[in-house]
Design a protein around this motif. Structure first.
Motif, PDB file in Angstrom:
ATOM      1  N   THR A 189       2.118 -47.733  -0.735  1.00 37.40           N
ATOM      2  CA  THR A 189       1.997 -47.144  -2.069  1.00 37.40           C
ATOM      3  C   THR A 189       2.149 -48.162  -3.185  1.00 37.40           C
ATOM      4  OG1 THR A 189       4.326 -46.516  -1.863  1.00 37.40           O
ATOM      5  CG2 THR A 189       2.680 -44.835  -1.389  1.00 37.40           C
ATOM      6  N   GLY A 190       2.433 -49.408  -2.840  1.00 34.57           N
ATOM      7  CA  GLY A 190       2.389 -50.464  -3.822  1.00 34.57           C
ATOM      8  C   GLY A 190       3.652 -50.623  -4.638  1.00 34.57           C
ATOM      9  N   PRO A 191       3.673 -51.672  -5.463  1.00 33.08           N
ATOM     10  CA  PRO A 191       4.845 -51.944  -6.285  1.00 33.08           C
ATOM     11  C   PRO A 191       5.002 -50.953  -7.434  1.00 33.08           C
ATOM     12  CG  PRO A 191       3.078 -53.449  -6.831  1.00 33.08           C
ATOM     13  CD  PRO A 191       2.616 -52.692  -5.631  1.00 33.08           C
ATOM     14  N   LEU A 192       3.952 -50.145  -7.677  1.00 29.17           N
ATOM     15  CA  LEU A 192       4.031 -49.125  -8.719  1.00 29.17           C
ATOM     16  C   LEU A 192       4.169 -47.739  -8.091  1.00 29.17           C
ATOM     17  CD1 LEU A 192       1.314 -50.472 -11.175  1.00 29.17           C
ATOM     18  CD2 LEU A 192       3.772 -50.808 -11.252  1.00 29.17           C
ATOM     19  N   ARG A 231       1.219 -38.201  -2.717  1.00 28.42           N
ATOM     20  CA  ARG A 231       2.105 -37.913  -1.597  1.00 28.42           C
ATOM     21  C   ARG A 231       3.546 -38.078  -2.089  1.00 28.42           C
ATOM     22  NH1 ARG A 231       1.342 -36.711   4.271  1.00 28.42           N
ATOM     23  NH2 ARG A 231       3.521 -36.575   4.881  1.00 28.42           N
ATOM     24  N   LYS A 232       4.382 -37.050  -1.871  1.00 26.76           N
ATOM     25  CA  LYS A 232       5.731 -37.066  -2.438  1.00 26.76           C
ATOM     26  C   LYS A 232       6.821 -37.216  -1.387  1.00 26.76           C
ATOM     27  CE  LYS A 232       4.298 -34.315  -6.428  1.00 26.76           C
ATOM     28  NZ  LYS A 232       4.519 -33.105  -7.235  1.00 26.76           N
ATOM     29  N   GLU A 233       6.435 -37.190  -0.123  1.00 28.06           N
ATOM     30  CA  GLU A 233       7.407 -37.355   0.959  1.00 28.06           C
ATOM     31  C   GLU A 233       6.901 -38.405   1.940  1.00 28.06           C
ATOM     32  OE1 GLU A 233      10.333 -36.042   1.118  1.00 28.06           O
ATOM     33  OE2 GLU A 233      10.144 -34.632  -0.561  1.00 28.06           O
ATOM     34  N   LEU A 234       7.813 -39.003   2.673  1.00 30.14           N
ATOM     35  CA  LEU A 234       7.419 -39.970   3.690  1.00 30.14           C
ATOM     36  C   LEU A 234       6.590 -39.279   4.757  1.00 30.14           C
ATOM     37  CD1 LEU A 234      10.756 -41.945   4.174  1.00 30.14           C
ATOM     38  CD2 LEU A 234       8.705 -42.712   2.984  1.00 30.14           C
ATOM     39  N   PRO A 235       5.516 -39.892   5.215  1.00 30.46           N
ATOM     40  CA  PRO A 235       4.690 -39.285   6.261  1.00 30.46           C
ATOM     41  C   PRO A 235       5.355 -39.408   7.624  1.00 30.46           C
ATOM     42  CG  PRO A 235       3.867 -41.457   5.741  1.00 30.46           C
ATOM     43  CD  PRO A 235       4.996 -41.201   4.773  1.00 30.46           C
ATOM     44  N   ALA A 236       4.956 -38.520   8.521  1.00 34.17           N
ATOM     45  CA  ALA A 236       5.407 -38.629   9.906  1.00 34.17           C
ATOM     46  C   ALA A 236       4.604 -39.733  10.592  1.00 34.17           C
ATOM     47  CB  ALA A 236       5.207 -37.303  10.629  1.00 34.17           C
ATOM     48  N   GLU A 287       7.374 -42.015  -8.919  1.00 36.44           N
ATOM     49  CA  GLU A 287       8.778 -41.619  -8.890  1.00 36.44           C
ATOM     50  C   GLU A 287       9.120 -40.695  -7.714  1.00 36.44           C
ATOM     51  OE1 GLU A 287      11.464 -42.657 -10.548  1.00 36.44           O
ATOM     52  OE2 GLU A 287      10.160 -44.190 -11.404  1.00 36.44           O
ATOM     53  N   PRO A 288       8.303 -39.642  -7.432  1.00 40.80           N
ATOM     54  CA  PRO A 288       8.656 -38.775  -6.307  1.00 40.80           C
ATOM     55  C   PRO A 288       8.734 -39.521  -4.973  1.00 40.80           C
ATOM     56  CG  PRO A 288       7.062 -37.688  -7.714  1.00 40.80           C
ATOM     57  CD  PRO A 288       7.150 -39.095  -8.202  1.00 40.80           C
ATOM     58  N   MET A 289       7.775 -40.443  -4.722  1.00 41.39           N
ATOM     59  CA  MET A 289       7.823 -41.193  -3.472  1.00 41.39           C
ATOM     60  C   MET A 289       8.977 -42.190  -3.481  1.00 41.39           C
ATOM     61  SD  MET A 289       6.791 -41.721  -0.442  1.00 41.39           S
ATOM     62  CE  MET A 289       5.169 -40.962  -0.222  1.00 41.39           C
ATOM     63  N   SER A 290       9.234 -42.808  -4.619  1.00 46.36           N
ATOM     64  CA  SER A 290      10.387 -43.709  -4.704  1.00 46.36           C
ATOM     65  C   SER A 290      11.682 -42.976  -4.385  1.00 46.36           C
ATOM     66  CB  SER A 290      10.475 -44.327  -6.108  1.00 46.36           C
ATOM     67  OG  SER A 290       9.391 -45.181  -6.367  1.00 46.36           O
ATOM     68  N   GLU A 291      11.792 -41.761  -4.905  1.00 41.13           N
ATOM     69  CA  GLU A 291      12.979 -40.962  -4.636  1.00 41.13           C
ATOM     70  C   GLU A 291      13.075 -40.594  -3.163  1.00 41.13           C
ATOM     71  OE1 GLU A 291      12.512 -37.745  -7.325  1.00 41.13           O
ATOM     72  OE2 GLU A 291      12.959 -38.955  -9.120  1.00 41.13           O
TER      73      GLU A 291
END
Length: 433
Positions: A135-138, A123-128, A141-145
């Motif tokens: 998603t955990g401490p790891l 999953r690369k975007e925040l869910p509605a 990168e796409p979700m962190s961004e």
């Protein structure tokens, strides 16, 4: 009337715990898990709730804060605690598990629900909302961004895992089985003389570490500090820390230092080197740890590794139930909120799911308060007032103190635990949890 579908992103301990609570209360769940399509450097298996560092969930005594947290979660019907109790391996006063059996148990229990939809993709975007992001401490990168685009820069620190060695490769003429203070024989112990300890120490502090690639100078979390970093604090730091010989004797004499090994699976074929989280290069791990009596010819089922963990500036973003202040049906859970540890992560998923259900059914979230361990963690991450927010293991220090002064540490712990469990049981009965 059909209940609304809830999205859960991440099938680690927090996500699995949250999904289980929602499913068991009749809510359909769409669970996003990027394994096996993609994995982080720390993940090896395909199952849910994978334990990537130690296989220990720490103390199981309620006079200890994490032991109390476990008992509160058992009272509330925690899947993670059920799995841990079903797959536990001997570890003295600690709760340690067969990590593969533990993951398999959680995976099978969740997959048995017909209302669970599993999406094996990143999953690369925040869910509605309604959703729980675990998603955990790891976090990839796409979700962190995506998180940083919405909330600004996230924080990070570095975590490390200890090596695992095979039982058959140990020198059983040198190791002995015992737990501290005669509490069974659940650990294997490698005794060291003064000369052996200092030879090992000097090799350790001079050993070559693995590069951290493009990452910045690491901020290391105290609870998972690499053994080589700890050693550089002083010659005797290890001897008074993870290698302390207190409570362990060989032929009536106390060794200068002792390295302990803890069983890592049910059949006892694998052992974890306790307290030896490390970022040494793999050949250096074989060379330096091979200086420990009994480990001269050890075979490594897994070398120690170091990785970056990401967490939010939660005091600016979250409520005590782990929901966003500006979106009360979008929750975060797990170590990315700033709770530290397996049990703490699972507890945040449990609390987030309980709060989600209350809100979806038109009620206010239940405040477990800081009289309980599960509530105190939520209030810590939401209400920390210092200038340098850091991940926190559960401790009695973040819970409300007793009204009366109790000098005995054990008695104080017992009274805090008794008060907390009474509170949890009352809330469970009042709100049918």
């Amino acid at each position: 009337m059909r209940k609304p579908n809830v999205t859960v992103v991440g099938a680690g301990l927090a996500g699995a715990e949250a999904a289980y609570r929602l499913l068991s209360r009749g809510y359909p769940v769409t669970l996003y898990e990027m394994k096996p399509q993609k994995r982080t450097p720390a993940h090896k298996g395909d199952g849910f709730a994978e334990l990537v560092c130690s296989n220990s969930l720490r103390s199981d005594r309620i006079q200890n804060a994490v032991g109390l947290l476990k008992e509160e979660m058992r009272t509330l019907g925690s899947l993670i605690m059920e799995a841990a109790d079903k797959t536990r391996v001997p570890a003295g006063g600690a709760l340690a598990v067969d990590r593969e059996g533990f993951s398999a148990y959680v995976t099978e229990k969740l997959k048995a629900f017909p209302d669970l939809t599993i999406v094996e993709e990143e999953r690369k975007e925040l869910p509605a909302s309604p959703a729980i992001l675990a998603t955990g401490p790891l976090t990839s990168e796409p979700m962190s961004e995506a998180i940083e685009r919405r909330f600004g820069r996230s924080l990070h620190f570095y975590d490390a895992a200890a090596p695992i060695v095979t039982y058959d490769s140990l020198d059983h003429e040198k190791v002995f089985a015992a737990s501290r203070y005669d509490r069974g024989a659940d650990y294997l112990n490698c005794p060291m003389t003064r000369d052996e300890y200092f030879a090992f120490y000097h090799a350790l502090v001079a050993a070559e570490t693995a590069p951290l690639h493009s990452f910045e100078t690491p901020r290391v979390f105290e609870g998972c500090m690499p053994v080589e970093v700890m050693a550089k604090r002083g010659e005797l730091t290890l001897a008074y820390g993870p290698l302390k010989p207190v409570g362990l004797e060989v032929n009536g004499k106390r060794p200068f230092a002792v390295v302990q090994l803890r069983r890592d699976n049910a059949d006892g074929s694998l052992y974890n080197i306790v307290g030896f989280q490390t970022n040494l290069k793999f050949p250096e791990q074989r060379r330096v740890f091979g200086m420990i009596p009994g480990l001269e010819h050890a075979e490594y089922a897994r070398y120690g590794v170091m990785h970056r963990n990401t967490f939010l500036e939660s005091p600016k973003l979250l409520n005590f139930d782990y929901s966003l202040r500006d979106d009360p049906l979008l929750f975060f859970a797990g170590q990315m909120t700033g709770v530290e540890g397996y049990v703490e992560s699972a507890s945040s998923g449990l609390l987030a799911a309980i709060a989600m259900i209350e809100k979806l059914e038109g009620r206010k979230p239940i405040d477990f308060t800081s009289e309980t361990a599960i509530g105190a963690l939520g209030h810590y991450v939401a209400e920390y007032h210092g200038g340098d927010f850091q991940p926190m293991n559960v401790t009695f220090g973040i819970m409300d103190p007793l009204k009366e002064r109790v000098r005995s540490k054990q008695e104080r712990g017992e009274r805090i635990a008794s008060r907390a469990l009474l509170k949890v049981r009352e809330l469970k009965e009042t709100f049918d949890l």
